[in-house]
Motif scaffolding. Structure first.
Motif, PDB file in Angstrom:
ATOM      1  N   LEU A  40       0.825  -1.201   0.000  1.00 35.81           N
ATOM      2  CA  LEU A  40       0.000   0.000   0.000  1.00 35.81           C
ATOM      3  C   LEU A  40       0.862   1.254   0.000  1.00 35.81           C
ATOM      4  N   GLY A  41       1.946   1.230   0.792  1.00 36.52           N
ATOM      5  CA  GLY A  41       2.830   2.386   0.842  1.00 36.52           C
ATOM      6  C   GLY A  41       3.539   2.629  -0.481  1.00 36.52           C
ATOM      7  N   ALA A  42       4.022   1.547  -1.109  1.00 32.87           N
ATOM      8  CA  ALA A  42       4.715   1.686  -2.394  1.00 32.87           C
ATOM      9  C   ALA A  42       3.781   2.254  -3.454  1.00 32.87           C
ATOM     10  N   ASN A  43       2.538   1.788  -3.473  1.00 35.95           N
ATOM     11  CA  ASN A  43       1.573   2.302  -4.447  1.00 35.95           C
ATOM     12  C   ASN A  43       1.222   3.759  -4.171  1.00 35.95           C
ATOM     13  N   ALA A  44       1.126   4.100  -2.881  1.00 34.51           N
ATOM     14  CA  ALA A  44       0.806   5.491  -2.540  1.00 34.51           C
ATOM     15  C   ALA A  44       1.914   6.433  -2.964  1.00 34.51           C
ATOM     16  N   VAL A  45       3.185   5.978  -2.852  1.00 38.22           N
ATOM     17  CA  VAL A  45       4.318   6.819  -3.251  1.00 38.22           C
ATOM     18  C   VAL A  45       4.386   6.952  -4.767  1.00 38.22           C
ATOM     19  N   LYS A  46       4.109   5.860  -5.483  1.00 37.29           N
ATOM     20  CA  LYS A  46       4.205   5.884  -6.948  1.00 37.29           C
ATOM     21  C   LYS A  46       3.027   6.607  -7.606  1.00 37.29           C
ATOM     22  N   PHE A  47       1.811   6.271  -7.157  1.00 39.11           N
ATOM     23  CA  PHE A  47       0.625   6.754  -7.882  1.00 39.11           C
ATOM     24  C   PHE A  47      -0.394   7.497  -7.016  1.00 39.11           C
ATOM     25  N   GLY A  48      -0.326   7.303  -5.701  1.00 38.45           N
ATOM     26  CA  GLY A  48      -1.400   7.772  -4.845  1.00 38.45           C
ATOM     27  C   GLY A  48      -1.097   9.028  -4.066  1.00 38.45           C
ATOM     28  N   ALA A  49      -1.635   9.086  -2.843  1.00 42.84           N
ATOM     29  CA  ALA A  49      -1.582  10.308  -2.048  1.00 42.84           C
ATOM     30  C   ALA A  49      -0.166  10.773  -1.737  1.00 42.84           C
ATOM     31  N   LEU A  50       0.754   9.833  -1.561  1.00 42.96           N
ATOM     32  CA  LEU A  50       2.106  10.228  -1.177  1.00 42.96           C
ATOM     33  C   LEU A  50       2.970  10.600  -2.369  1.00 42.96           C
ATOM     34  N   SER A  51       2.398  10.561  -3.576  1.00 45.18           N
ATOM     35  CA  SER A  51       3.125  11.068  -4.749  1.00 45.18           C
ATOM     36  C   SER A  51       2.999  12.583  -4.847  1.00 45.18           C
ATOM     37  N   SER A  52       2.205  13.154  -3.956  1.00 44.80           N
ATOM     38  CA  SER A  52       1.985  14.597  -3.932  1.00 44.80           C
ATOM     39  C   SER A  52       2.331  15.131  -2.549  1.00 44.80           C
ATOM     40  N   ASP A  53       2.842  16.349  -2.508  1.00 45.77           N
ATOM     41  CA  ASP A  53       3.173  16.960  -1.220  1.00 45.77           C
ATOM     42  C   ASP A  53       1.933  17.263  -0.396  1.00 45.77           C
ATOM     43  N   HIS A  54       0.758  17.273  -1.044  1.00 41.98           N
ATOM     44  CA  HIS A  54      -0.471  17.637  -0.341  1.00 41.98           C
ATOM     45  C   HIS A  54      -1.292  16.424   0.087  1.00 41.98           C
ATOM     46  N   GLY A  55      -0.841  15.233  -0.270  1.00 42.73           N
ATOM     47  CA  GLY A  55      -1.605  14.031   0.058  1.00 42.73           C
ATOM     48  C   GLY A  55      -1.316  13.515   1.457  1.00 42.73           C
ATOM     49  N   HIS A  56      -2.249  12.733   1.967  1.00 47.04           N
ATOM     50  CA  HIS A  56      -2.104  12.165   3.312  1.00 47.04           C
ATOM     51  C   HIS A  56      -2.578  10.710   3.330  1.00 47.04           C
ATOM     52  N   VAL A  57      -1.993   9.948   4.240  1.00 46.14           N
ATOM     53  CA  VAL A  57      -2.434   8.580   4.492  1.00 46.14           C
ATOM     54  C   VAL A  57      -2.765   8.464   5.974  1.00 46.14           C
ATOM     55  N   GLU A  58      -3.947   7.954   6.249  1.00 46.89           N
ATOM     56  CA  GLU A  58      -4.359   7.735   7.643  1.00 46.89           C
ATOM     57  C   GLU A  58      -4.671   6.248   7.822  1.00 46.89           C
ATOM     58  N   ILE A  59      -4.134   5.691   8.903  1.00 49.33           N
ATOM     59  CA  ILE A  59      -4.366   4.278   9.214  1.00 49.33           C
ATOM     60  C   ILE A  59      -5.028   4.193  10.580  1.00 49.33           C
TER      61      ILE A  59
ATOM     62  N   GLY B 164      -6.210  13.695  -0.648  1.00 47.30           N
ATOM     63  CA  GLY B 164      -5.390  14.826  -1.091  1.00 47.30           C
ATOM     64  C   GLY B 164      -4.437  14.536  -2.221  1.00 47.30           C
ATOM     65  N   GLY B 165      -4.439  13.331  -2.759  1.00 49.59           N
ATOM     66  CA  GLY B 165      -3.542  12.999  -3.850  1.00 49.59           C
ATOM     67  C   GLY B 165      -4.204  13.171  -5.195  1.00 49.59           C
ATOM     68  N   PRO B 166      -3.562  12.736  -6.251  1.00 53.73           N
ATOM     69  CA  PRO B 166      -4.161  12.840  -7.589  1.00 53.73           C
ATOM     70  C   PRO B 166      -5.394  11.955  -7.696  1.00 53.73           C
ATOM     71  N   ARG B 167      -6.233  12.259  -8.670  1.00 57.14           N
ATOM     72  CA  ARG B 167      -7.442  11.475  -8.878  1.00 57.14           C
ATOM     73  C   ARG B 167      -7.063  10.018  -9.174  1.00 57.14           C
ATOM     74  N   VAL B 168      -7.746   9.112  -8.524  1.00 55.38           N
ATOM     75  CA  VAL B 168      -7.415   7.684  -8.629  1.00 55.38           C
ATOM     76  C   VAL B 168      -8.149   7.054  -9.796  1.00 55.38           C
ATOM     77  N   VAL B 169      -7.407   6.291 -10.577  1.00 53.03           N
ATOM     78  CA  VAL B 169      -7.976   5.499 -11.665  1.00 53.03           C
ATOM     79  C   VAL B 169      -7.674   4.034 -11.358  1.00 53.03           C
ATOM     80  N   PRO B 170      -8.680   3.171 -11.333  1.00 51.27           N
ATOM     81  CA  PRO B 170      -8.425   1.752 -11.053  1.00 51.27           C
ATOM     82  C   PRO B 170      -7.397   1.183 -12.026  1.00 51.27           C
ATOM     83  N   PRO B 171      -6.479   0.325 -11.536  1.00 49.36           N
ATOM     84  CA  PRO B 171      -5.443  -0.230 -12.414  1.00 49.36           C
ATOM     85  C   PRO B 171      -6.049  -1.063 -13.538  1.00 49.36           C
ATOM     86  N   ALA B 172      -5.408  -0.982 -14.727  1.00 47.51           N
ATOM     87  CA  ALA B 172      -5.909  -1.727 -15.881  1.00 47.51           C
ATOM     88  C   ALA B 172      -5.609  -3.210 -15.771  1.00 47.51           C
TER      89      ALA B 172
END
Length: 461
Positions: A232-251, A269-277
């Motif tokens: 989950l963290g790797a995906n968030a850094v590559k494509f999700g909330a943590l790829s942006s300085d304004h994104g957040h992850v809450e657990i 707060g990250g980029p708009r999510v598109v389900p993986p192809a």
């Protein structure tokens, strides 16, 4: 030594004496032997030796009688170990006897004199060692099988060597992180907040937060959750909330009424999510492996506003909390996987390698050489490393332990010469570098490009 002194010595050694007069068919039990075996002290009829044989554990009796028969036929002494059932309280103990045979003028056994020792504690410790070795063997084989499966599944779902190395290395480090926590708790389990902190603590400072009740997980559940958090963290850094300085992850995690727990990962707060192809191995890990290993389930919702993952664990995933739980380790620094050793420029640098694992040393030598370094060594033993210190060295890569010996003498010598070094080690000291040295630490398992990058950084500073 007089008789009194001999008795004191025998008592101090925890021994008991006996005498079997074969000619007279009597058996004499000393007070010391009586205390050890529970057999009454004094002289009794030997009944051809059967008076003592009846106290031997049935499973050991035949073997002992064969050993005794051989001992009576031989010249000198014999020894034997067996279980004995104490006649006074019924307890089973382990004893060791050492006996000496004396013969009459015709060469026939006339008397047996011997000592008895209670070896119950020693046998118990041996059994514990055998159990621990069997458990270690089981865990090592399971770990190797898991790593093999992880490599195969990662390879099947990647299209390039660089992608494979990056994905596999990250997953391997997640397993290593969980293993470090489990080892600190003697493999009783791991605290859930420690697992989250180890995986996410330094991932994106200020962009991640977590909270939930105190929970202690079984080793199996801890490994599964660590891998899930890594994915989950790797995906968030590559494509999700943590790829942006304004994104957040809450657990957040909470207890369930059935004794298990539920963990919810929410990105905002990250980029708009598109389900993986297409489904990668990471998705398979989350959907199938994690759920089954947690005795629960896993769901990932690719919401446009941010990914939300829900992990449910059954009661079997939660372990009893030990009386003492190791302190939470320092947040593990995220080690960026450089996908090519060309990313680190070590041209002309003379780098000493000190590593006792031959395959790792060869991999380090290849990786550093490809980055342009002139490799000194590798040194596999402490003496080898010390002998190389008179050569010009710009930097060094040190394993903390060389076949059971500390690398400290090498580190001290390098420090005196102001030669920078990095520790590449499997030792999980939370307090920083081994030995308290001011040096970067890369934890095993690592990708050699991480080591090359760390050495390059040392040479630039």
């Amino acid at each position: 030594m007089n008789r009194h002194g001999l008795e004191l010595a025998i008592k101090a050694a925890g021994l008991g004496e006996f005498e079997w007069d074969i000619a007279r068919d009597t058996f004499v039990v000393s007070q010391h032997m009586a205390a050890i075996t529970g057999v009454p002290a004094g002289e009794v009829g030997a009944e051809g030796g059967r008076v003592m044989d009846r106290h031997i554990h049935p499973e050991d009796r035949d073997r002992y009688l064969r050993e005794r028969a051989l001992g009576l036929e031989s010249d000198g002494a014999w020894e034997a170990e067996f279980r004995q059932i104490r006649p006074d309280d019924g307890r089973t103990i382990w004893v060791r006897i050492s006996a000496v045979v004396s013969r009459d003028s015709n060469g026939r056994p006339a008397c047996v004199t011997g000592l008895v020792e209670d070896i119950t504690q020693r046998k118990h410790e041996e059994d514990q060692r055998h159990t621990l070795m069997a458990e270690l063997d089981h865990r090592v084989k399971n770990m190797l099988a898991t790593v093999q499966a992880l490599a195969q599944q990662t390879a099947k779902r990647t299209t390039s060597l660089e992608s494979f190395l990056a994905n596999f290395s990250g997953r391997l480090k997640a397993m290593g992180s969980a293993n470090e926590l489990l080892t600190a708790a003697r493999w009783r389990g791991a605290a859930i907040d420690h697992l989250v902190s180890a995986e996410l603590g330094a991932l994106a400072p200020g962009q991640t937060r977590w909270e939930g009740p105190e929970l202690f997980l079984t080793p199996r559940a801890a490994n599964a959750l660590s891998l899930a958090l890594h994915e989950l963290g790797a995906n968030a850094v590559k494509f999700g909330a943590l790829s942006s300085d304004h994104g957040h992850v809450e657990i957040r995690w909470s207890r369930r009424t059935d004794g298990g727990f539920e963990l919810v990962w929410t990105e905002t707060g990250g980029p708009r999510v598109v389900p993986p192809a297409r489904r990668g191995f990471g998705s398979t890990l989350l959907d199938q492996v994690t759920g089954r290993e947690l005795n629960g389930g896993a769901e990932v919702d690719y919401r446009p506003a941010g990914v939300q993952a829900r992990l449910r664990a059954g009661a079997q995933a939660v372990a009893p909390r030990p009386e003492t739980v190791p302190e939470a380790p320092a947040a593990r620094a995220v080690e960026t996987v450089i996908t090519s050793s060309r990313g680190a420029d070590l041209k002309g640098a003379r780098v000493l390698i000190v590593e006792d694992a031959v395959l790792l040393a060869l991999e380090l030598e290849t990786g550093l050489s490809e980055a342009g370094a002139e490799v000194i060594g590798p040194a596999y033993e402490l003496e080898e490393a010390m002998a190389l210190l008179d050569r010009p060295i710009d930097a060094a890569v040190l394993d903390a332990n060389l076949n059971g010996r500390s690398v400290t003498p090498v580190a001290e010598a390098l420090s005196r010469r102001k030669v920078p070094f990095v520790f590449a080690t499997g030792y999980g000291e939370a307090g920083g570098a081994p030995g308290g040295f001011d040096a970067p630490v890369i934890r095993k398992p690592y990708d050699v490009t991480q080591v090359a990058a760390a050495v390059a950084e040392l040479l630039r500073s």
